[in-house]
Design a protein around this motif. Structure first.
Motif, PDB file in Angstrom:
ATOM      1  N   THR A 250       7.709   3.023 -19.045  1.00  6.48           N
ATOM      2  CA  THR A 250       7.996   4.197 -18.002  1.00  6.48           C
ATOM      3  C   THR A 250       7.439   3.687 -16.578  1.00  6.48           C
ATOM      4  O   THR A 250       6.538   2.805 -16.339  1.00  6.48           O
ATOM      5  CB  THR A 250       7.437   5.542 -18.319  1.00  6.48           C
ATOM      6  N   ARG A 251       8.090   4.364 -15.695  1.00  3.04           N
ATOM      7  CA  ARG A 251       7.825   4.249 -14.257  1.00  3.04           C
ATOM      8  C   ARG A 251       6.174   4.633 -13.973  1.00  3.04           C
ATOM      9  O   ARG A 251       5.405   3.756 -13.563  1.00  3.04           O
ATOM     10  CB  ARG A 251       8.368   5.011 -13.305  1.00  3.04           C
ATOM     11  N   MET A 252       5.932   5.644 -14.903  1.00  3.00           N
ATOM     12  CA  MET A 252       4.522   6.311 -14.569  1.00  3.00           C
ATOM     13  C   MET A 252       3.486   5.014 -15.190  1.00  3.00           C
ATOM     14  O   MET A 252       2.343   4.768 -14.564  1.00  3.00           O
ATOM     15  CB  MET A 252       4.309   7.521 -15.377  1.00  3.00           C
ATOM     16  N   GLU A 253       3.795   4.729 -16.381  1.00  2.00           N
ATOM     17  CA  GLU A 253       2.881   3.603 -17.046  1.00  2.00           C
ATOM     18  C   GLU A 253       3.103   2.383 -16.030  1.00  2.00           C
ATOM     19  O   GLU A 253       1.796   1.881 -15.777  1.00  2.00           O
ATOM     20  CB  GLU A 253       3.364   3.304 -18.501  1.00  2.00           C
ATOM     21  N   THR A 254       3.969   2.145 -15.581  1.00  2.00           N
ATOM     22  CA  THR A 254       4.058   0.835 -14.585  1.00  2.00           C
ATOM     23  C   THR A 254       2.996   1.001 -13.616  1.00  2.00           C
ATOM     24  O   THR A 254       2.444   0.031 -13.272  1.00  2.00           O
ATOM     25  CB  THR A 254       5.461   0.467 -14.239  1.00  2.00           C
ATOM     26  N   LYS A 255       3.232   2.291 -12.627  1.00  2.00           N
ATOM     27  CA  LYS A 255       2.623   2.255 -11.524  1.00  2.00           C
ATOM     28  C   LYS A 255       0.809   2.446 -12.066  1.00  2.00           C
ATOM     29  O   LYS A 255      -0.069   1.649 -11.417  1.00  2.00           O
ATOM     30  CB  LYS A 255       2.760   3.683 -11.001  1.00  2.00           C
ATOM     31  N   GLU A 256       0.660   3.078 -13.173  1.00  2.00           N
ATOM     32  CA  GLU A 256      -0.562   3.109 -13.464  1.00  2.00           C
ATOM     33  C   GLU A 256      -1.470   1.920 -14.017  1.00  2.00           C
ATOM     34  O   GLU A 256      -2.527   1.753 -13.461  1.00  2.00           O
ATOM     35  CB  GLU A 256      -0.647   4.164 -14.831  1.00  2.00           C
ATOM     36  N   ILE A 257      -0.627   0.968 -14.739  1.00  2.00           N
ATOM     37  CA  ILE A 257      -1.314  -0.355 -15.094  1.00  2.00           C
ATOM     38  C   ILE A 257      -1.390  -0.987 -13.932  1.00  2.00           C
ATOM     39  O   ILE A 257      -2.348  -1.718 -13.848  1.00  2.00           O
ATOM     40  CB  ILE A 257      -0.294  -0.737 -16.178  1.00  2.00           C
ATOM     41  N   ALA A 258      -0.491  -1.197 -12.999  1.00  2.00           N
ATOM     42  CA  ALA A 258      -0.573  -2.074 -11.794  1.00  2.00           C
ATOM     43  C   ALA A 258      -1.706  -1.597 -10.924  1.00  2.00           C
ATOM     44  O   ALA A 258      -2.337  -2.392 -10.530  1.00  2.00           O
ATOM     45  CB  ALA A 258       0.843  -1.930 -11.022  1.00  2.00           C
ATOM     46  N   GLU A 259      -1.797  -0.203 -10.770  1.00  3.85           N
ATOM     47  CA  GLU A 259      -2.739  -0.095 -10.012  1.00  3.85           C
ATOM     48  C   GLU A 259      -4.261  -0.229 -10.594  1.00  3.85           C
ATOM     49  O   GLU A 259      -4.868  -0.661  -9.697  1.00  3.85           O
ATOM     50  CB  GLU A 259      -2.672   1.733  -9.824  1.00  3.85           C
ATOM     51  N   LYS A 260      -4.430   0.079 -11.759  1.00  3.77           N
ATOM     52  CA  LYS A 260      -5.746  -0.287 -12.439  1.00  3.77           C
ATOM     53  C   LYS A 260      -5.850  -1.756 -12.284  1.00  3.77           C
ATOM     54  O   LYS A 260      -7.081  -2.187 -11.980  1.00  3.77           O
ATOM     55  CB  LYS A 260      -5.423   0.079 -13.765  1.00  3.77           C
ATOM     56  N   LEU A 261      -4.882  -2.763 -12.510  1.00  2.00           N
ATOM     57  CA  LEU A 261      -4.987  -4.051 -12.415  1.00  2.00           C
ATOM     58  C   LEU A 261      -5.575  -4.554 -11.100  1.00  2.00           C
ATOM     59  O   LEU A 261      -6.317  -5.342 -10.912  1.00  2.00           O
ATOM     60  CB  LEU A 261      -3.956  -4.851 -12.787  1.00  2.00           C
ATOM     61  N   MET A 262      -4.768  -3.772  -9.950  1.00  3.93           N
ATOM     62  CA  MET A 262      -5.193  -4.177  -8.682  1.00  3.93           C
ATOM     63  C   MET A 262      -6.640  -3.821  -8.441  1.00  3.93           C
ATOM     64  O   MET A 262      -7.408  -4.638  -7.706  1.00  3.93           O
ATOM     65  CB  MET A 262      -4.326  -3.705  -7.594  1.00  3.93           C
ATOM     66  N   LEU A 263      -6.976  -2.690  -9.032  1.00  6.68           N
ATOM     67  CA  LEU A 263      -8.254  -1.917  -8.489  1.00  6.68           C
ATOM     68  C   LEU A 263      -9.480  -2.956  -9.300  1.00  6.68           C
ATOM     69  O   LEU A 263     -10.593  -3.145  -9.058  1.00  6.68           O
ATOM     70  CB  LEU A 263      -8.431  -0.634  -9.245  1.00  6.68           C
ATOM     71  N   ASP A 264      -9.082  -3.618 -10.205  1.00  8.03           N
ATOM     72  CA  ASP A 264      -9.828  -4.400 -11.100  1.00  8.03           C
ATOM     73  C   ASP A 264      -9.881  -5.962 -10.574  1.00  8.03           C
ATOM     74  O   ASP A 264     -10.331  -6.731 -11.271  1.00  8.03           O
ATOM     75  CB  ASP A 264      -9.444  -4.290 -12.495  1.00  8.03           C
ATOM     76  N   GLY A 265      -9.051  -6.041  -9.497  1.00  8.06           N
ATOM     77  CA  GLY A 265      -9.143  -7.606  -8.869  1.00  8.06           C
ATOM     78  C   GLY A 265      -8.170  -8.386  -9.229  1.00  8.06           C
ATOM     79  O   GLY A 265      -8.277  -9.706  -9.253  1.00  8.06           O
ATOM     80  N   TYR A 266      -7.126  -7.827 -10.207  1.00  6.29           N
ATOM     81  CA  TYR A 266      -6.160  -9.012 -10.538  1.00  6.29           C
ATOM     82  C   TYR A 266      -5.198  -9.057  -9.280  1.00  6.29           C
ATOM     83  O   TYR A 266      -4.943  -8.014  -8.748  1.00  6.29           O
ATOM     84  CB  TYR A 266      -5.407  -8.508 -11.585  1.00  6.29           C
ATOM     85  N   ASN A 267      -4.455 -10.203  -9.098  1.00  7.68           N
ATOM     86  CA  ASN A 267      -3.287 -10.405  -8.512  1.00  7.68           C
ATOM     87  C   ASN A 267      -2.016  -9.889  -8.944  1.00  7.68           C
ATOM     88  O   ASN A 267      -1.283 -10.683  -9.381  1.00  7.68           O
ATOM     89  CB  ASN A 267      -3.356 -11.993  -8.019  1.00  7.68           C
ATOM     90  N   ALA A 268      -2.152  -8.469  -8.976  1.00  2.00           N
ATOM     91  CA  ALA A 268      -0.767  -7.900  -9.640  1.00  2.00           C
ATOM     92  C   ALA A 268      -0.127  -6.841  -8.613  1.00  2.00           C
ATOM     93  O   ALA A 268      -0.622  -6.386  -7.564  1.00  2.00           O
ATOM     94  CB  ALA A 268      -1.285  -7.254 -10.766  1.00  2.00           C
ATOM     95  N   ASP A 269       1.123  -6.751  -8.975  1.00  2.00           N
ATOM     96  CA  ASP A 269       1.947  -5.344  -8.179  1.00  2.00           C
ATOM     97  C   ASP A 269       2.924  -4.937  -9.097  1.00  2.00           C
ATOM     98  O   ASP A 269       2.958  -5.343 -10.396  1.00  2.00           O
ATOM     99  CB  ASP A 269       2.509  -5.921  -6.870  1.00  2.00           C
ATOM    100  N   ALA A 270       3.384  -3.801  -8.697  1.00  2.00           N
ATOM    101  CA  ALA A 270       4.378  -2.946  -9.791  1.00  2.00           C
ATOM    102  C   ALA A 270       5.589  -3.158  -9.224  1.00  2.00           C
ATOM    103  O   ALA A 270       5.853  -3.163  -7.967  1.00  2.00           O
ATOM    104  CB  ALA A 270       4.011  -1.621  -9.662  1.00  2.00           C
ATOM    105  N   LEU A 271       6.606  -3.205 -10.144  1.00  2.00           N
ATOM    106  CA  LEU A 271       8.075  -3.075  -9.775  1.00  2.00           C
ATOM    107  C   LEU A 271       8.647  -2.058 -10.581  1.00  2.00           C
ATOM    108  O   LEU A 271       8.984  -2.108 -11.836  1.00  2.00           O
ATOM    109  CB  LEU A 271       8.807  -4.363 -10.042  1.00  2.00           C
ATOM    110  N   HIS A 272       9.129  -0.899 -10.021  1.00  2.00           N
ATOM    111  CA  HIS A 272       9.752   0.013 -10.684  1.00  2.00           C
ATOM    112  C   HIS A 272      10.768   1.010  -9.841  1.00  2.00           C
ATOM    113  O   HIS A 272      10.576   0.534  -8.689  1.00  2.00           O
ATOM    114  CB  HIS A 272       8.765   1.170 -11.148  1.00  2.00           C
TER     115      HIS A 272
END
Ligand code: AMP
Length: 551
Positions: A250-272
């Protein structure tokens, strides 16, 4: 077999040799000679990454009559990104045939620019169905001379609801045209199109129907819902050179996981789907040029993403249908490149692996959750490889004498150890305290964790169960401290705690029976509860009095 054996025009051979194509991929070896020597239509069962653009594109260029200034070929594709990608590939293949004009038109962009581009009729038009209809209605596109028509990712176009547009377009093109339809899967609607709008459709499949790309290895990792994110992070840490997509549902899950990963220092972003087109373009571009390592995406948003060499596809949650799994995993393991598709599954979700295996005719291998030490070893090897590949800067010699002087008194082994410690101490410290996720999956003896049927029946009479931790009065435990501890560990203020009894070495407390798993899991994973053992008190039903909420 080589490209030069396929009967293509020398200018095409020269163009593709410049971009490094040497041997045709299986779909190219099958489609190109067929198109050049037969008149029949083709249904190609192949996914993105198999080289299908060149499979239909090279013979298309070969058959183009540049002197005829009419649209001779039409490619329909589901998304703007795919249209842009196809047009760009065709331009690369025809770099030695500058007279050939290729134009892409698609939704989501100002139509005026496209109207202008169409002022000069292209030989080849690449289009999304909706935008093409719009342009046809404005009288800007004439399909009367189309003799080569490609439906690319036909199953995706159907999924996106383009079926009526496609049939309208097909009806506007001459019946004598040749049609090539490509699809990763073959739902009945596609078979219908082939039956009603194609002549003597010859089926060419790379691998078998719906089968996943051959150079993809499929893995599953057992997890629990509560550990899913931790397991994901562990896998990402284990593959430091990863360039991949984490698929969410889901979009919600995508946003949530991407945000968490970014906060945890991963080179990540979301596409939704909630992103605007410019935001979407920006994320895709960053990912395309590898400034982003990890893209967290929904299936819909990732459609048409033209990224070719993913190392990994991770299914944060498995999709409901097998076709989506095939599409997702087809994004890795591209032409001549091995890829990994890793699914995070709970024991219950593991059931669906079986039916996917049947559909893709491949088996999944179980993958253990890497331990902290395994991650550190991997990261070290990655760093050493990068180090050994680094080019020496010409100005380095000016700095080296000072460095030699400082390091003079160290042995080679000491220098290596110091350098690695300098870089690795934070990671080692982090993993020193990290829980062994795999051990948590194997878990403590069953009866300690899951209430027995008898217990459940007993507990049904009341609605709480009793838990025990190995901290008591000797450890200065009192009700206030206990509630503080639970607050810190479980981090859920709505959790109601019932009766509390504290003995010298143990503390007993009641929790609602539907929260038992949550509390036990939190105690087993939280750093705040390190050294504390928690267990269900067998055969005991909790008391009834409850303390609602905690301070
Ligand atoms: P496609 O499946 O058409 O999206 O192609 C996937 C990628 O493989 C694209 O980047 C192509 O440029 C590349 N490719 C296609 N055919 C070949 C080939 N015969 N040799 C090397 N690369 C290829």
């Amino acid at each position: 077999m080589l490209f030069k054996d396929l009967g293509l025009h020398p200018d095409i051979l020269s163009g593709i040799s410049e971009i490094g194509f040497e041997t045709p991929s299986p779909i190219q070896a099958a489609v190109i000679p067929y198109v050049l020597t037969n008149q029949d239509d083709i249904v190609g069962l192949a996914q993105t990454g198999t080289g299908k653009t060149a499979a239909f594109g090279l013979p298309m260029l070969h058959l183009t009559d540049v002197k005829q200034k009419v649209t001779q070929s039409l490619v329909l594709a589901p998304t703007r990104e795919l249209c842009v990608q196809i047009a760009s590939e065709l331009r690369k293949y025809s770099s030695k045939m500058p007279q050939i004009r290729v134009v892409a038109v698609y939704g989501g962009e100002d139509i005026r620019k496209q109207l202008k581009e169409l002022d000069q009729t292209p030989h080849i038009l690449v289009a999304t169905p909706g935008r093409l209809i719009d342009l046809m209605n404005r009288g800007k596109v004439n399909l009367a001379n189309v003799n080569y028509l490609v439906l690319d990712e036909a199953d995706e176009m159907l999924n996106m609801g383009f079926v009526d547009d496609i049939t309208t377009i097909l009806e506007q093109t001459p019946d004598t045209r040749r049609t090539l339809l490509f699809s990763a899967t073959m739902p009945p609607e596609i078979a219908n199109i082939a039956k009603n709008y194609m002549h003597n459709a010859h089926e060419i499949a790379v691998g078998k129907r719906g089968e996943a790309a051959q150079n993809v290895e499929h893995y599953f990792v057992l997890t629990k819902n509560t550990l899913r994110y931790e397991v994901l992070k562990r896998i990402l840490d284990y593959y430091p050179a990863i360039y991949g997509i984490v698929f969410c549902r889901t979009r919600m899950e995508t946003k949530e996981i991407a945000e968490k990963l970014m906060l945890d220092g991963y080179n990540a972003d979301a596409l939704h789907g909630d992103l605007s087109q410019p935001q979407r373009d920006s994320v895709m571009n960053k990912f395309r040029i590898k400034h982003l390592q990890i893209l967290v995406a929904t299936d819909v948003a990732a459609r048409g993403l033209d990224v070719n060499d993913l190392t990994h596809v991770i299914h944060y949650v498995l999709p409901d249908d097998k076709e989506t799994y095939t599409h997702r995993s087809g994004r890795t393991g591209r032409v001549n490149k091995q890829g990994m598709s890793i699914a995070l599954v709970t024991p219950r979700e593991k059931m669906s692996i079986k039916s996917i295996e049947k559909a893709i005719k491949r088996t999944f291998q179980p993958m253990e959750i890497p331990t902290g030490m395994a991650v550190c070893q991997r990261q070290l090897m990655h760093m050493l490889t990068q180090m050994s590949e680094a080019s020496l800067h010409p100005k380095l010699h000016k700095l080296l004498p000072d460095a030699y002087e400082v390091l003079n008194e160290y042995s080679k082994e000491e220098i290596i150890a110091q350098l690695i410690s300098y870089r690795f101490n934070p990671l080692l410290a982090y993993y020193e305290n990290a829980v062994d996720l795999q051990a948590m999956m194997r878990k403590e003896p069953k009866e300690e964790v899951k209430p027995s049927r008898r217990q459940m029946r007993q507990a049904d009479k009341g609605d709480t169960l009793r838990l025990k931790i190995n901290r008591g009065k000797n450890d200065k435990m009192d009700p206030r401290r206990l509630l503080g501890l639970i607050n810190d560990v479980v981090n859920d203020r709505k959790l109601a705690i019932g009766d509390i009894d504290i003995s010298a070495k143990f503390t007993f407390f009641d929790v609602p029976k539907n929260r038992v798993e949550q509390v036990m899991e939190a105690f087993a994973t939280s750093k705040r509860a390190r050294g504390i053992q928690i267990a269900l008190v067998k055969g005991t039903q909790g008391g009834k009095s409850k303390v609602e909420g905690r301070k």
